[in-house]
Design a protein around this motif. Structure first.
Motif, PDB file in Angstrom:
ATOM      1  N   MET A  48     -22.753 -16.924 -27.520  1.00 38.16           N
ATOM      2  CA  MET A  48     -22.319 -18.318 -27.334  1.00 38.16           C
ATOM      3  C   MET A  48     -20.806 -18.332 -27.156  1.00 38.16           C
ATOM      4  O   MET A  48     -20.063 -18.114 -28.105  1.00 38.16           O
ATOM      5  N   ARG A  49     -20.338 -18.599 -25.942  1.00 38.27           N
ATOM      6  CA  ARG A  49     -18.914 -18.522 -25.624  1.00 38.27           C
ATOM      7  C   ARG A  49     -18.393 -19.850 -25.087  1.00 38.27           C
ATOM      8  O   ARG A  49     -19.117 -20.566 -24.391  1.00 38.27           O
ATOM      9  N   PRO A  50     -17.141 -20.164 -25.406  1.00 39.56           N
ATOM     10  CA  PRO A  50     -16.544 -21.393 -24.867  1.00 39.56           C
ATOM     11  C   PRO A  50     -16.270 -21.241 -23.373  1.00 39.56           C
ATOM     12  O   PRO A  50     -15.990 -20.135 -22.905  1.00 39.56           O
ATOM     13  N   ILE A  51     -16.315 -22.377 -22.634  1.00 38.07           N
ATOM     14  CA  ILE A  51     -16.087 -22.287 -21.183  1.00 38.07           C
ATOM     15  C   ILE A  51     -14.606 -22.219 -20.837  1.00 38.07           C
ATOM     16  O   ILE A  51     -14.258 -21.881 -19.721  1.00 38.07           O
ATOM     17  N   TYR A  52     -13.732 -22.584 -21.797  1.00 33.36           N
ATOM     18  CA  TYR A  52     -12.284 -22.354 -21.579  1.00 33.36           C
ATOM     19  C   TYR A  52     -11.658 -21.982 -22.919  1.00 33.36           C
ATOM     20  O   TYR A  52     -12.204 -22.305 -23.975  1.00 33.36           O
ATOM     21  N   THR A  53     -10.509 -21.285 -22.863  1.00 32.98           N
ATOM     22  CA  THR A  53     -10.032 -20.632 -24.095  1.00 32.98           C
ATOM     23  C   THR A  53      -9.464 -21.603 -25.124  1.00 32.98           C
ATOM     24  O   THR A  53      -9.432 -21.285 -26.304  1.00 32.98           O
ATOM     25  N   SER A  54      -9.045 -22.784 -24.712  1.00 37.54           N
ATOM     26  CA  SER A  54      -8.470 -23.702 -25.697  1.00 37.54           C
ATOM     27  C   SER A  54      -9.513 -24.638 -26.316  1.00 37.54           C
ATOM     28  O   SER A  54      -9.164 -25.524 -27.098  1.00 37.54           O
ATOM     29  N   ALA A  55     -10.785 -24.448 -25.982  1.00 43.72           N
ATOM     30  CA  ALA A  55     -11.841 -25.326 -26.501  1.00 43.72           C
ATOM     31  C   ALA A  55     -11.945 -25.231 -28.025  1.00 43.72           C
ATOM     32  O   ALA A  55     -11.989 -24.140 -28.585  1.00 43.72           O
ATOM     33  N   ARG A  56     -11.980 -26.372 -28.681  1.00 47.49           N
ATOM     34  CA  ARG A  56     -12.200 -26.441 -30.125  1.00 47.49           C
ATOM     35  C   ARG A  56     -13.009 -27.689 -30.418  1.00 47.49           C
ATOM     36  O   ARG A  56     -12.781 -28.740 -29.821  1.00 47.49           O
ATOM     37  N   VAL A  57     -13.928 -27.630 -31.366  1.00 46.06           N
ATOM     38  CA  VAL A  57     -14.713 -28.804 -31.708  1.00 46.06           C
ATOM     39  C   VAL A  57     -15.150 -28.710 -33.159  1.00 46.06           C
ATOM     40  O   VAL A  57     -15.271 -27.613 -33.716  1.00 46.06           O
ATOM     41  N   ALA A  58     -15.382 -29.856 -33.785  1.00 48.72           N
ATOM     42  CA  ALA A  58     -15.956 -29.908 -35.126  1.00 48.72           C
ATOM     43  C   ALA A  58     -16.528 -31.298 -35.330  1.00 48.72           C
ATOM     44  O   ALA A  58     -15.825 -32.292 -35.144  1.00 48.72           O
ATOM     45  N   GLY A  59     -17.807 -31.353 -35.709  1.00 52.90           N
ATOM     46  CA  GLY A  59     -18.423 -32.656 -35.943  1.00 52.90           C
ATOM     47  C   GLY A  59     -19.883 -32.496 -36.310  1.00 52.90           C
ATOM     48  O   GLY A  59     -20.428 -31.386 -36.259  1.00 52.90           O
ATOM     49  N   PRO A  60     -20.523 -33.616 -36.656  1.00 52.05           N
ATOM     50  CA  PRO A  60     -21.938 -33.543 -37.023  1.00 52.05           C
ATOM     51  C   PRO A  60     -22.829 -33.360 -35.791  1.00 52.05           C
ATOM     52  O   PRO A  60     -22.534 -33.903 -34.726  1.00 52.05           O
ATOM     53  N   ALA A  61     -23.909 -32.617 -35.975  1.00 50.34           N
ATOM     54  CA  ALA A  61     -24.797 -32.282 -34.862  1.00 50.34           C
ATOM     55  C   ALA A  61     -25.804 -33.382 -34.571  1.00 50.34           C
ATOM     56  O   ALA A  61     -26.433 -33.911 -35.484  1.00 50.34           O
ATOM     57  N   VAL A  62     -25.932 -33.705 -33.298  1.00 49.32           N
ATOM     58  CA  VAL A  62     -27.128 -34.384 -32.790  1.00 49.32           C
ATOM     59  C   VAL A  62     -27.911 -33.297 -32.077  1.00 49.32           C
ATOM     60  O   VAL A  62     -27.384 -32.669 -31.153  1.00 49.32           O
ATOM     61  N   THR A  63     -29.128 -33.032 -32.523  1.00 47.07           N
ATOM     62  CA  THR A  63     -29.872 -31.866 -32.013  1.00 47.07           C
ATOM     63  C   THR A  63     -30.898 -32.273 -30.965  1.00 47.07           C
ATOM     64  O   THR A  63     -31.515 -33.329 -31.046  1.00 47.07           O
ATOM     65  N   LEU A 114     -20.136 -29.993 -26.780  1.00 47.27           N
ATOM     66  CA  LEU A 114     -21.516 -29.552 -26.588  1.00 47.27           C
ATOM     67  C   LEU A 114     -21.665 -28.087 -26.992  1.00 47.27           C
ATOM     68  O   LEU A 114     -20.822 -27.252 -26.657  1.00 47.27           O
ATOM     69  N   VAL A 115     -22.771 -27.799 -27.678  1.00 47.18           N
ATOM     70  CA  VAL A 115     -23.184 -26.419 -27.947  1.00 47.18           C
ATOM     71  C   VAL A 115     -24.575 -26.279 -27.350  1.00 47.18           C
ATOM     72  O   VAL A 115     -25.494 -26.980 -27.764  1.00 47.18           O
ATOM     73  N   ILE A 116     -24.746 -25.395 -26.363  1.00 51.72           N
ATOM     74  CA  ILE A 116     -26.019 -25.330 -25.630  1.00 51.72           C
ATOM     75  C   ILE A 116     -26.494 -23.895 -25.480  1.00 51.72           C
ATOM     76  O   ILE A 116     -25.791 -23.047 -24.951  1.00 51.72           O
ATOM     77  N   ASN A 117     -27.709 -23.657 -25.971  1.00 47.57           N
ATOM     78  CA  ASN A 117     -28.306 -22.320 -25.920  1.00 47.57           C
ATOM     79  C   ASN A 117     -29.003 -22.121 -24.579  1.00 47.57           C
ATOM     80  O   ASN A 117     -30.193 -21.819 -24.507  1.00 47.57           O
ATOM     81  N   ALA A 118     -28.215 -22.302 -23.514  1.00 52.20           N
ATOM     82  CA  ALA A 118     -28.719 -22.208 -22.139  1.00 52.20           C
ATOM     83  C   ALA A 118     -27.482 -22.185 -21.258  1.00 52.20           C
ATOM     84  O   ALA A 118     -26.406 -21.811 -21.730  1.00 52.20           O
ATOM     85  N   GLY A 119     -27.607 -22.610 -19.993  1.00 51.00           N
ATOM     86  CA  GLY A 119     -26.458 -22.592 -19.104  1.00 51.00           C
ATOM     87  C   GLY A 119     -25.795 -23.951 -18.973  1.00 51.00           C
ATOM     88  O   GLY A 119     -26.327 -24.976 -19.409  1.00 51.00           O
ATOM     89  N   VAL A 120     -24.614 -23.943 -18.366  1.00 55.40           N
ATOM     90  CA  VAL A 120     -23.865 -25.166 -18.112  1.00 55.40           C
ATOM     91  C   VAL A 120     -23.267 -25.042 -16.718  1.00 55.40           C
ATOM     92  O   VAL A 120     -23.017 -23.934 -16.230  1.00 55.40           O
ATOM     93  N   ARG A 121     -23.028 -26.175 -16.031  1.00 53.78           N
ATOM     94  CA  ARG A 121     -22.431 -26.111 -14.697  1.00 53.78           C
ATOM     95  C   ARG A 121     -21.326 -27.167 -14.541  1.00 53.78           C
ATOM     96  O   ARG A 121     -21.045 -27.876 -15.495  1.00 53.78           O
ATOM     97  N   ASP A 122     -20.744 -27.215 -13.380  1.00 54.10           N
ATOM     98  CA  ASP A 122     -19.575 -28.092 -13.150  1.00 54.10           C
ATOM     99  C   ASP A 122     -18.457 -27.696 -14.108  1.00 54.10           C
ATOM    100  O   ASP A 122     -17.754 -28.551 -14.670  1.00 54.10           O
ATOM    101  N   VAL A 123     -18.295 -26.410 -14.304  1.00 59.66           N
ATOM    102  CA  VAL A 123     -17.386 -25.915 -15.327  1.00 59.66           C
ATOM    103  C   VAL A 123     -15.937 -26.262 -15.004  1.00 59.66           C
ATOM    104  O   VAL A 123     -15.144 -26.564 -15.913  1.00 59.66           O
ATOM    105  N   ALA A 124     -15.575 -26.275 -13.732  1.00 60.38           N
ATOM    106  CA  ALA A 124     -14.203 -26.667 -13.370  1.00 60.38           C
ATOM    107  C   ALA A 124     -13.960 -28.122 -13.759  1.00 60.38           C
ATOM    108  O   ALA A 124     -12.906 -28.468 -14.304  1.00 60.38           O
TER     109      ALA A 124
END
Lengths: 228, 228, 228, 228, 228, 228
Positions: A42-57, A110-120
């Motif tokens: 599980m890797r961030p899409i950019y290096t400065s990404a940081r997050v903390a909060g309650p999960a909606v699953t 977002l934390v996603i155990n799959a892929g993501v797009r529109d990364v730019a």
């Protein structure tokens, strides 16, 4: 065993989440006894990404993002959306339109155990995402899943409302009822580590600082001056 | 067969290491006959990371960084710490405290066949690391291993004191006794490549420059004008 | 079944390629019915890499880049070189010399189902590459392959002249005869998505905008107010 | 750094190899201090495969089996051929013809860090092989490599003449000069394990037999009668 | 770009398929110039599985086996069903009920770039399957795909009616129009290999038989009597 | 957050487990709504392995089997030992001595998210094991973990006492309180499938039997007689 959408959840304390986010994933993971860390893929899409909060699953069929759409309106400002699938997938289940929708509700990331797009685009929006893959592969909206049920994501159990923290080192989950306790343990750890950092910076050997010479001796360490 | 810590090692020539570092991994790898390259899963944690120096080697139990602590005091300025495990691991065996300790001794960087954490801090410190994974997963300090013994790391044999060079293309090891010879071969290669680069930039075909038309003919090449 | 080099190919329309490149991989992939996307392990070597143009295809023996050299002189300005192997490989079959040669002919970029090296140089040249790996591992020039034959690359069929588009989301191929149609479909999609983006930004629920509430109901969705 | 073929090698003691083979991979690996085990992706092609003998080592270019042919005539009865490549490969570099040739020289089996083919024939011949993959992918005979040099194979260093033991649990290498010592340690281990097996079969707890209750207590074990 | 079901296809010659099946995957792959081999992750579910016949191709959404059901009635006796997905999947898209249905139509076997389940039943039925995974994971029947269109499966292009051959060494595809030619080439190869096998069995060196000593010499081989 | 050993657990009903075991993993997985299936990398060590029983769960440090020893004495006849680690591992944490000990207590089998060794012995004992790898790699006994706490194993949550069923198709977990309900659903499914099997064997099309022709039509299926 039935799929369901749960409207109201108990959320981890917002101030506690904020503090955990400031202390970072490695510290939080250690502070709760080296538990709760999602798999390192599980890797961030950019290096400065940081997050903390309650999960909606969200639990989706692989290749089908219908339930992400169903989850959006249950999100509150500061929430972290956590998406996983019933089978392995790298499909790009999430893109800039869903991010726009989540952002309009104040969702933190977002934390996603799959892929993501529109990364730019996501990077330009500074919308932080941790994912298993980057992939433009589109998905259908055909099969029921669940929202706000306990899910297994990248090897860890995440329950709705649990605190989810992400940074460059990965993602960790803290059970919502443990947040206060983990904050305290993490703060104590940071104080201790800062002192240790000073001593190490000054050149003290870790073997001495941590008292490891005795341990090495107990384990029967053999020192050799030089090998031929 | 016994674990041991070797205090004194013969180190690759410092000037030679420096030159190899300037010429880069791809050139060095070619110059020593396409050998010594670690597996491509070994990646730098930031894109400007570069390192070159003699190896201090560490063999750890997977998930246990005790022997890294034991290795620190054996390091000298300019050394590259090389860590590998007795079994596959992606655990975050190394973080900013160990980097602080190594930096206080002038260590140039780390090559670790496992995971690394505190990556944002390591990047801010400009402490270069090549690793198999980024992971916050903490480790114990419980089991004996070895320091400064020959190790197999990401598919290559690295002996204490061998020259280890890392850049954006990966990591290569040069046996310490071959450094002078490899420097010469690499320098010759660079001269030759610079000339070739000029010719290619000017539009000369590689087929002509490398004399490959004859080879293609020998192999029975078939040219077709157009397919339907 | 015979290896061959095809000199002349029909190329996808240049203007069409340019438009597809502006619209991006995710949009193009959707616009042609979610087909043509290469496997997500194909990643750009730097985040701003973008390319779009007709494919010149190369089929190599793994670990052997002879045919890349043979392909260079068949390239025209704007082409995208597509390289794949007869067996899996991560070897660094392509580096800055080949890039220099391609650049002198106006080639727009490279898609390679293997490894690439000299990545710092390629980035400095702004020569965009999508590859399966970064590896300094050198290759030989010993075995015949083919140029400008249909190839399977990262799971997709690419024929000479097909339009190949790459960005941060991956790589997609559009059959050269479908370019005009796909451009239209993609433009329509972009118009629609821009409207949707506005509505979502304004806070409209995706469930309403996409008419998914009826679908959820048909599938037998169960809403629960709160779980104990 | 030069490729070479070494004609004569010192071989591990035949009787020692035979004994190690009877004791099995897991026992031998433990007896030499948990070292020497090849990566677990090395699997036998049939379940009854077992081998033990001195290594004749071969280093090939990936996808090229020329040097296996060069190695055959250097093999003696009882040898184990060990093949590895300069880069990752799953190609079927070895099949029934090479096995026929090796069998005519009394070679005991093959350990190959690549693919193997004609698996049905090899099984019918009872020619044991441990490989990384099964693949019909053919190879060329074009590039020089080495025979009887030290190689890194599936993560372990194997020198010509070292004892190589394979069974259903994997493959382990024992340095040729350590064979006698490892045989003794393994025999002692077997005697001890047989006694332990009897005690465990009779129902004694491993915690008592190994004295682990004290260790658990030292580590601060917490026993809980029942969780709600 | 549109999904479709093609009712009638041209099938590879039945007698040719039968002969290719008898000669086996490795021989056929070599006979057509080392092309057409599917990736080695495609493995038979039991060791005696063998199949050869014309392909009926199916393109599914990952996790959705609707189109397999649509394909069944288009199968004829002797066909081999070839299933692939628009995205990576290991789901168990095929089980004993579908096998029962195919068997009732005389279908010879299955090649599936995904998972398979009910493996004990399929083995008892002697219904041969080559798959990427064994998984009980069930699938939905919700999304349209195609039947009898060209597909990319495990890295190779397979068109409807092409000859598909599977055995313990993997799976190979032969374009339907090449079957006669490949049969001839394979037969010639078998004759030659049988002679070679006899010579190797009699102890002749492969280096002599294949004339490789000259090649080694050309490449600059260095023989060394013994290393210290 | 604290490690602990729980002595008494509520176990899934023995008769229910037995019935689930007879019906098999694929059927049980479907009967509980396609949930509970462990990742497909969990494979049995021999093809006839089958198991069903309540879980005794063990959470170990990777490369450390201390807690398996602690778990043995908490097992009862018919239990299935479920072992997972705090980090990824393929080490051989379990072998024939532990199996002997478990067998003496009537334990039915093992599910381990790591490696296993002594596989020939375990097969001879008919002690069924599902594992991620086969590896002779030995482990230490140095670090505390937990017994009989909820664990995440190969992607699924398993709580102590939950029913664990394994066969050739993989491993599925059924929450202990759902066993009766799942048994009923599975029995109903088997009855239905047996009828379907008869109809399919008689040649009825699945498209008709499952009513899928209407669905295909709704989705806009396009039938084409023949492609050129």
């Amino acid at each position: 065993m039935k799929h369901r959408i749960v409207r109201n959840i108990r959320r981890a304390d917002a101030e506690g989440c904020k503090l955990l986010g400031q202390m970072g994933v490695a510290t939080v993971h250690e502070a709760q006894g080296r538990t709760g860390l999602l798999a390192p893929y599980m890797r961030p899409i950019y290096t400065s990404a940081r997050v903390a909060g309650p999960a909606v699953t969200v639990l989706c069929q692989a290749g089908d993002n219908l339930m992400i759409h169903a989850a959006v309106e249950l999100c509150q400002p500061g929430d972290v959306l956590v998406v996983t699938c019933t089978a392995e997938s790298t499909d790009g289940m999430f893109g800039d339109l869903l991010a726009t929708s989540l952002r309009s509700r104040g969702v933190a990331g977002l934390v996603i155990n799959a892929g993501v797009r529109d990364v730019a685009d996501l990077t330009a929006m500074d919308f932080p995402v941790w994912s298993k893959a980057i992939s433009a592969m589109g998905t259908v909206k055909a099969t029921l899943g669940s929202v706000n049920v306990p899910v297994t994501c990248a090897g860890e159990l995440i329950r709705p409302g649990d605190a989810v923290i992400g940074d460059l080192d990965g993602v960790v989950v803290v059970p919502r009822e443990d947040v206060t306790e983990v904050v305290k343990a993490a703060q104590a750890r940071i104080v201790k580590e800062e002192k240790n950092r000073e001593r190490l910076r000054a050149g003290e050997a870790g073997l001495d600082m941590y008292g490891l010479r005795a341990k090495l001796k107990d384990l029967g360490v053999v020192y050799v001056d030089q090998e031929d």
